[in-house]
Design an enzyme around this catalytic site. Structure first.
Site, PDB file in Angstrom:
ATOM      1  CG  HIS A  56      31.667   9.466 -32.388  1.00 24.13           C
ATOM      2  ND1 HIS A  56      30.338   9.823 -32.341  1.00 24.13           N
ATOM      3  CD2 HIS A  56      32.228  10.020 -31.279  1.00 24.13           C
ATOM      4  CE1 HIS A  56      30.099  10.555 -31.270  1.00 24.13           C
ATOM      5  NE2 HIS A  56      31.233  10.698 -30.614  1.00 24.13           N
ATOM      6  CD  GLU A  58      29.620   6.073 -36.355  1.00 22.84           C
ATOM      7  OE1 GLU A  58      28.415   6.097 -36.061  1.00 22.84           O
ATOM      8  OE2 GLU A  58      30.541   6.350 -35.537  1.00 22.84           O
ATOM      9  CG  LEU A 306      27.813  -2.885  -0.325  1.00 19.35           C
ATOM     10  CD1 LEU A 306      27.004  -1.648   0.029  1.00 19.35           C
ATOM     11  CD2 LEU A 306      29.167  -2.488  -0.899  1.00 19.35           C
TER      12      LEU A 306
END
Length: 382
Positions: A56, A58, A306
């Protein structure tokens, strides 16, 4: 907090947000996160979450700071995790590094975290401050915030149209309404998405690939076709490239020939049987199925049919309009949204938080359904 202190916080958190954005399209189903380690008002380490399953933000920032991290301040765009997943808890790494203070932009809505990470840091004697650039941090991860709370994809509807709202001429000619820079922007939107969806009408008219065509880009979003009766041509480019990037066709049982299903499956296309409404694929049910498959961000690139279905089902979280300086005209030229639309103006969908920017010769206008975007303060979980 003094004005000078706030300016410093914003300066360093802005950098953390810049770093987080480098992970666009690569971290799903994880959020984008950036982090910087600051000592004596100088950044001594920084990092961002590069890909799901890897360290991650950090951890990258702390590794870059090394021993200097002890006694310093960590700025991070999302509450540090405190549980074991594919990687160890970031709170443990922060505590071990000797960080003195952690400044967090916003809490993590994931029930596994949701305030627990902040409490872990405080219990370890670390000073924690939350809410610096909170709205910007939540906007960056708006898809993650919706997905983690609902299990449903964040839906972005993209339209390329003329000034008079046409997406093609009366003869069906639509290549190209917008210029090269706008089309390049669409490639980036695809690269940031887990899946791209169109209707069978778009496939029959344009024979699209729906792949990401960017230098050094390996992202292969799931290609989803809404095709209740399995009209998808076997010789279409989507079918021919099914081995290179996955293709799923949503169909309604009883509306198609079984031989056609077997033929498509033999070529690597997955035919997904879905509940139908008026013999049409239920968009809501399809959205739930895509969510179960881990699709966090869904880009709609369909035509008028759509788009109308998505509007009627109220599933769109963000609208992105590429507006070209063209006037096509013609009552039979298709507009951006088909169907019956809204019968009175007071029922019409209003957009807010509009952003307008120039993209080459075209304009990009994006916005959110009024009342849909809610900034969730950390007080909810603290």
């Amino acid at each position: 907090m003094g004005e000078e202190s706030l300016k410093q916080h914003i300066r360093f958190m802005s950098r953390a947000l810049e770093l987080a954005a480098l992970g666009k399209g690569k971290t799903s189903p994880n959020p984008m996160v950036g982090a910087v380690v600051v000592r004596d008002d100088v950044i001594i380490g920084e990092g961002y979450h590069m890909k799901a399953g890897t360290p991650h933000a950090e951890v990258h920032a702390l590794r870059a700071a090394g021993d200097l991290a002890k006694g310093s301040t960590l700025y991070v765009t999302l509450e540090p995790c405190c549980h074991y997943g594919k990687t160890p808890p970031c709170t443990e790494a922060i505590i071990k590094a000797g960080i003195q203070k952690v400044v967090i932009a916003t809490c993590d809505p994931n029930p596994l975290v949701a305030g627990k990470g902040i409490r872990s840091l405080k219990e370890a004697g670390i000073e924690v401050q939350v809410g610096i650039m909170e709205e910007e941090a939540q906007r960056l991860n708006e898809a993650f915030f919706k997905y983690i709370r609902t299990g449903l994809p964040y839906v972005v509807l993209k339209v390329a149209m003329s000034l008079d709202g046409k997406i093609a001429t009366c003869s069906g000619d639509s290549k190209w309404i917008t210029g090269e820079k706008a089309r390049l922007k669409v490639q980036h939107l695809r690269a940031e998405s887990d899946a791209v969806m169109v209707g069978i009408g778009t496939v029959l008219a344009d024979d699209p690939l729906l792949t990401v065509r960017l230098p050094d880009e390996s992202k292969r979003p799931l290609r989803v076709i809404v095709d209740s009766s399995l009209h998808l041509p076997v010789d279409s480019r989507l079918v021919q490239t099914a081995g290179e990037a996955p293709v799923v066709v949503a169909a309604v049982p009883g509306k198609y020939q079984k031989d056609k299903k077997l033929l498509l499956e033999k070529r690597g296309v997955e035919v997904l049987d879905m509940p139908g409404e008026d013999d049409m694929v239920s968009i809501e049910e399809l959205l739930q199925e895509l969510g179960r498959r881990g699709v966090m961000t869904l880009l709609l690139e369909g035509g008028a049919t759509l788009n109308a279905s998505a509007l009627q089902a109220d599933i769109v979280d963000k609208f992105v309009f590429f507006l070209s300086p063209l006037i096509i005209g013609g009552k039979n030229a298709p507009g951006a949204f088909g169907g019956s639309g809204f019968d009175t103006l007071d029922k019409a969908l209003r957009l807010e938080s509009l952003k307008i920017e120039r993209v080459g010769e075209d304009f990009l206008i994006s916005g959110y359904p009024a009342g849909r975007r809610v900034i969730d303060t950390c007080s909810r979980v603290l």
